[in-house]
Write a protein that holds these residues in place. Sequence first.
Motif, PDB file in Angstrom:
ATOM      1  N   THR A 196       6.520   4.624 -18.467  1.00 45.14           N
ATOM      2  CA  THR A 196       5.184   4.727 -19.211  1.00 45.14           C
ATOM      3  C   THR A 196       5.223   3.291 -19.504  1.00 45.14           C
ATOM      4  OG1 THR A 196       6.088   6.034 -21.500  1.00 45.14           O
ATOM      5  CG2 THR A 196       4.625   7.401 -19.737  1.00 45.14           C
ATOM      6  N   LYS A 244     -11.224   8.459 -16.204  1.00 47.83           N
ATOM      7  CA  LYS A 244     -10.108   8.425 -17.552  1.00 47.83           C
ATOM      8  C   LYS A 244      -9.989   8.635 -19.027  1.00 47.83           C
ATOM      9  CE  LYS A 244      -8.973   3.759 -18.151  1.00 47.83           C
ATOM     10  NZ  LYS A 244      -9.138   2.445 -18.277  1.00 47.83           N
ATOM     11  N   TRP A 245     -10.974   9.059 -19.091  1.00 48.73           N
ATOM     12  CA  TRP A 245     -10.839   9.825 -20.477  1.00 48.73           C
ATOM     13  C   TRP A 245     -11.579  11.617 -20.199  1.00 48.73           C
ATOM     14  CZ3 TRP A 245      -9.622   6.757 -23.743  1.00 48.73           C
ATOM     15  CH2 TRP A 245      -9.925   5.737 -24.183  1.00 48.73           C
ATOM     16  N   ILE A 271      -8.387   7.181 -29.984  1.00 48.57           N
ATOM     17  CA  ILE A 271      -7.601   7.754 -28.569  1.00 48.57           C
ATOM     18  C   ILE A 271      -7.107   8.730 -30.043  1.00 48.57           C
ATOM     19  CG2 ILE A 271      -5.849   8.190 -26.914  1.00 48.57           C
ATOM     20  CD1 ILE A 271      -7.124   4.859 -26.303  1.00 48.57           C
ATOM     21  N   PHE A 301     -14.167   3.019 -32.615  1.00 47.40           N
ATOM     22  CA  PHE A 301     -13.368   3.167 -31.410  1.00 47.40           C
ATOM     23  C   PHE A 301     -12.078   1.935 -32.139  1.00 47.40           C
ATOM     24  CE2 PHE A 301     -11.082   2.333 -27.117  1.00 47.40           C
ATOM     25  CZ  PHE A 301     -11.005   3.775 -27.096  1.00 47.40           C
ATOM     26  N   GLY A 302     -12.189   0.856 -33.057  1.00 45.45           N
ATOM     27  CA  GLY A 302     -10.824   0.764 -33.451  1.00 45.45           C
ATOM     28  C   GLY A 302     -10.734  -0.940 -32.766  1.00 45.45           C
ATOM     29  N   ASN A 303     -11.738  -1.121 -32.123  1.00 43.33           N
ATOM     30  CA  ASN A 303     -11.390  -2.345 -31.097  1.00 43.33           C
ATOM     31  C   ASN A 303     -12.261  -3.570 -31.901  1.00 43.33           C
ATOM     32  OD1 ASN A 303     -10.427  -3.626 -28.904  1.00 43.33           O
ATOM     33  ND2 ASN A 303     -12.010  -3.419 -27.794  1.00 43.33           N
ATOM     34  N   SER A 307      -8.874  -3.942 -20.452  1.00 39.97           N
ATOM     35  CA  SER A 307      -8.920  -2.420 -20.264  1.00 39.97           C
ATOM     36  C   SER A 307      -7.565  -1.962 -20.664  1.00 39.97           C
ATOM     37  CB  SER A 307      -9.489  -3.056 -18.778  1.00 39.97           C
ATOM     38  OG  SER A 307      -8.934  -1.199 -17.912  1.00 39.97           O
ATOM     39  N   LYS A 358      -7.370   1.373 -36.890  1.00 37.02           N
ATOM     40  CA  LYS A 358      -7.533   0.053 -36.800  1.00 37.02           C
ATOM     41  C   LYS A 358      -7.263  -0.333 -35.240  1.00 37.02           C
ATOM     42  CE  LYS A 358      -5.963  -1.004 -41.493  1.00 37.02           C
ATOM     43  NZ  LYS A 358      -5.165  -0.398 -41.468  1.00 37.02           N
ATOM     44  N   ASN A 359      -7.019   0.512 -34.808  1.00 36.47           N
ATOM     45  CA  ASN A 359      -6.720  -0.165 -33.190  1.00 36.47           C
ATOM     46  C   ASN A 359      -7.483   0.916 -32.288  1.00 36.47           C
ATOM     47  OD1 ASN A 359      -4.873   1.490 -32.672  1.00 36.47           O
ATOM     48  ND2 ASN A 359      -3.727  -0.486 -33.956  1.00 36.47           N
ATOM     49  N   PRO A 360      -7.620   0.907 -30.868  1.00 35.41           N
ATOM     50  CA  PRO A 360      -7.943   2.044 -30.060  1.00 35.41           C
ATOM     51  C   PRO A 360      -6.748   3.174 -30.134  1.00 35.41           C
ATOM     52  CG  PRO A 360      -8.850   0.275 -28.975  1.00 35.41           C
ATOM     53  CD  PRO A 360      -7.167  -0.309 -29.987  1.00 35.41           C
ATOM     54  N   GLU A 361      -5.374   2.696 -30.166  1.00 37.62           N
ATOM     55  CA  GLU A 361      -4.699   3.625 -30.256  1.00 37.62           C
ATOM     56  C   GLU A 361      -5.117   4.938 -31.007  1.00 37.62           C
ATOM     57  OE1 GLU A 361      -1.850  -0.273 -30.312  1.00 37.62           O
ATOM     58  OE2 GLU A 361      -0.156   2.519 -29.779  1.00 37.62           O
ATOM     59  N   GLY A 415     -14.273  -2.009 -18.195  1.00 37.46           N
ATOM     60  CA  GLY A 415     -12.797  -0.353 -17.775  1.00 37.46           C
ATOM     61  C   GLY A 415     -12.322  -0.261 -17.173  1.00 37.46           C
ATOM     62  N   ARG A 441      -6.260  -2.583 -23.029  1.00 39.56           N
ATOM     63  CA  ARG A 441      -5.683  -2.801 -25.174  1.00 39.56           C
ATOM     64  C   ARG A 441      -6.857  -1.305 -25.043  1.00 39.56           C
ATOM     65  NH1 ARG A 441      -6.781  -4.809 -29.788  1.00 39.56           N
ATOM     66  NH2 ARG A 441      -8.565  -4.104 -31.399  1.00 39.56           N
ATOM     67  N   LEU A 442      -8.272  -0.980 -24.462  1.00 40.51           N
ATOM     68  CA  LEU A 442      -9.796  -0.231 -25.060  1.00 40.51           C
ATOM     69  C   LEU A 442      -8.355   1.613 -24.132  1.00 40.51           C
ATOM     70  CD1 LEU A 442     -12.904  -1.457 -23.628  1.00 40.51           C
ATOM     71  CD2 LEU A 442     -11.565  -1.332 -25.688  1.00 40.51           C
ATOM     72  N   ALA A 443      -7.603   1.293 -23.262  1.00 38.12           N
ATOM     73  CA  ALA A 443      -6.903   2.497 -22.821  1.00 38.12           C
ATOM     74  C   ALA A 443      -6.311   2.780 -24.163  1.00 38.12           C
ATOM     75  CB  ALA A 443      -6.338   2.345 -21.453  1.00 38.12           C
ATOM     76  N   GLY A 444      -6.151   2.083 -25.103  1.00 33.83           N
ATOM     77  CA  GLY A 444      -4.654   2.437 -26.196  1.00 33.83           C
ATOM     78  C   GLY A 444      -3.584   2.191 -26.327  1.00 33.83           C
ATOM     79  N   TYR A 460     -13.799   5.857 -25.481  1.00 34.98           N
ATOM     80  CA  TYR A 460     -14.674   5.028 -24.990  1.00 34.98           C
ATOM     81  C   TYR A 460     -14.729   4.619 -23.472  1.00 34.98           C
ATOM     82  CZ  TYR A 460     -17.095   0.644 -26.331  1.00 34.98           C
ATOM     83  OH  TYR A 460     -17.635  -0.301 -26.359  1.00 34.98           O
ATOM     84  N   LEU A 492      -3.088   5.512 -16.939  1.00 39.37           N
ATOM     85  CA  LEU A 492      -3.139   4.598 -18.035  1.00 39.37           C
ATOM     86  C   LEU A 492      -3.283   5.691 -19.109  1.00 39.37           C
ATOM     87  CD1 LEU A 492      -1.951   1.580 -18.826  1.00 39.37           C
ATOM     88  CD2 LEU A 492      -4.458   1.080 -18.351  1.00 39.37           C
ATOM     89  N   THR A 493      -4.565   6.438 -19.215  1.00 41.04           N
ATOM     90  CA  THR A 493      -5.495   6.825 -20.766  1.00 41.04           C
ATOM     91  C   THR A 493      -3.678   7.699 -20.940  1.00 41.04           C
ATOM     92  OG1 THR A 493      -7.201   7.487 -19.404  1.00 41.04           O
ATOM     93  CG2 THR A 493      -7.390   5.530 -20.833  1.00 41.04           C
ATOM     94  N   LEU A 525      -1.351   8.777 -20.056  1.00 45.50           N
ATOM     95  CA  LEU A 525       0.150   8.658 -19.841  1.00 45.50           C
ATOM     96  C   LEU A 525       1.248   9.283 -20.471  1.00 45.50           C
ATOM     97  CD1 LEU A 525       0.804   4.359 -20.020  1.00 45.50           C
ATOM     98  CD2 LEU A 525       1.364   6.043 -18.190  1.00 45.50           C
TER      99      LEU A 525
END
Lengths: 313, 496
Positions: free
Chosen positions: A187, B407-408, B324, B298-300, A201, B318-321, B339, A203-206, B330, B352-353, B355
């Motif tokens: 990963t 992805k989501w 999620i 979403f924390g972004n 992208s 605080k962040n996208p992690e 995207g 960052r938005l994917a975590g 999002y 990626l989302t 993992l």
Amino acid sequence: MNINKNKLSYYAQDFGALIALILLVFGISILSPEFRTFNNFLSLLRQSSINGLIAFGMTFVILTGAIDLSVGSVLALTTVLCASMITSGVPVGIAMILALLIGAGLGLVSGLLVTKGRLQPFIATLITMTVYRGLTMIFSNGKPISKLGNSAILKFVGKGNIFGIPIPVIILVVIFIIFFIVLNKTTFGRRVYATGSNWKSARLAGVNIRQTKTIAYIISGTMAALSGLILLSRLNSAQPTLGMGYELDAIAAVALGGTSMSGGRGKIFGTFIGVLIIAVLNNGLNIVGVSSYYQDVIKGLVILIAVLSDRKR
Amino acid sequence: MKIEMRGICKSFGQNQVLKDAGFSLQSGEVHALMGENGAGKSTLMKILTGVYTKDVGTILVDGKEVMYKNPQEAEKAGIVFIHQELNVVFDLTVEENLFLGKEITTYFGFCNNKAMREKSEQILAMLGVKIPTNMLMSELSIGQQQMIEICKALMVDAKAIIMDEPTAALSQSETKVLFEVIHNLRKRGVSIVYISHRMEEIFELCDRITVLRDGGYVGIKDIPKTNMNEIVKMMIGREIGERYPGREFNTGKEILKVEGLTKKGIFENINFTVHAGEVLGISGLMGAGRTEIMQAIFGNLSYEEGNIYIDNKKCTIKNPEQAIDLGIGYITEDRKSEGLMLEESIQKNITLTNLGSVSNKIGVINKSTEDDLIAKAIKELHIKCFGPQHECHNLSGGNQQKVVFAKWIYTNPKILILDEPTRGVDVGAKKEIYNIINELAQKGVAIIMVSSELTEVLGMSDRIMVVREGTIRGIITKEEANQEKIMTLATGGIIE
């Protein structure tokens, strides 16, 4: 939009450099009987291990879309510190481990300047490159540190063999395999590619962009320190001017291997080929008797041709 | 200027993108060019303007056969293509952009700034838009940047202007200005080719419409003598039935509560809730702060005050992690730059989302788990591709968007934020995306859908929240909502 064609160009990225390497080896072999001996190939591989390890670390950094100019200075600073630890009585094994940790720490500093300090990677590592080199000069008083004693461990790292294969070559191959797995099967590898490919992208994917980049710099610093240890072992002394310009050879190897300088695309296998091409050029042109001035010009041209042939149409 | 294109064929490798396509343009008309993504609209126009060369066919301009070798030649002949991705230099001023490459110079070869400024102002005045010519391009809104592109076309004395999705990134009021400009141009005898997916706009603006399907010519209609259903039928070759598929509305418990969310100057005192199985539509003009509110949840984007509760538990995001981890997904409004990793494969993008779910504890990816996930995604979302390794930049807009959804969806989100989920997506794929949204809602996902298309908001939402200048103007239920009410709230009016 033909998938087979896509795949072909995908693999051609590796094969382009590979074919160049094979042609070079054949060409120089025909010119020089000295070059085509088994022993020369082994020493060529051993010579390539220094640049190879640095370039492997550099590959991570470049894949995230950054660059690390500080590797040569990290190498010098860790080597000098390691040598002075040894001369002041620290057990050799411990001094070497500490040197690796210091290398990781120096990489971390570059990484933090880029991620937390929001400096551009080029500028951030230009700064660390300069400062680390200055620190090296301060610690060594500008003089080489020798009288490292007669430690078996230290000798082993640079001069040892297992079944006739030099230890530096074994280290190079083992690190290559580990990094290959990390980049392709984990990963973290995916995050490295994603960060370089499209950080927004990712960052938005975590994906934690900062963490990923910082780790890449830590890897790069550690690899620079590791190749410094090999050099220390081979030279049995630490020169404060060690490693100057090594960042450029490493970057050249990464570029030769088809890795995009803007990140996201590239392979560690390609870097390996790039490292070998540079090593073959250095070794082969010396043996054939080309003057070192011409060597640089030829090296530049080879990089140009390799990069041009990699370009996507 | 009269343009006539007949029997145009074009292949890229084995892939024939145009077969016997045709098009004709009268002088002084606004002519819509429609078709699903991949129907060949852009390719046809790129052939006209010399970006691509045709394999077969004839192009007549004012009765004479022509073949432009490059866009510059077409420009010289008076045909200008304004691409969807604007071609402006952000670090230069308006006038520097207008005169880029054709600067007016003095006798000694220095720039004649005064002459250029005067000419710039003249042209801007001609379009009836007020933009200071010494402003940096980066300081302009997208709508204003587009006006500058049109000015550039006028600078070369264009007789035909092709606009590719010009309103895709414009607000309602900017769209209005653009339409006025287009009317002005038409009066001056300039012909416009208008490529768009927005049916309403085409019926408001255009004189005639040509429809392409699968690279071929389908037909031409006079706008007053046709209707939307007929056009849609021509485009997809079948009836698609209801534009917005129905959904059982059975709302579950409250999932998300936003309380007093504030970021000064961007949005203030935002309060709303979303329930399981509900679609909350968010309407408002471009720049009203809708996207920013979503990014904050979403924390972004950081916020200064306010609380977010998920399942009645107060959360700090605080962040996208973290978002999620709390079960938020999002889908961004900017598919291409945020995207997707366009250069990467479908597989790498979707994984990626996900993992965490395809790897073991130490982070090694299980290949077969990953392969299964991707195969499932491609099958369930009907992503048209050659396989998991298909690179996303080669996909049509609709299929790209399906990859983003994939992805989501497989992260099993509790809350899914959709920002302009159907932007730049063709009619057929739009309906598929609506079906996906409905299925998710049916499964109990709380959905927030930001959209600039009023009919979409009305067609898909259970409740609609209208945002204006960073504040909530009202939350209305599906039953009470209509276009007038939403527009009134969005533009600052009050419903009595």
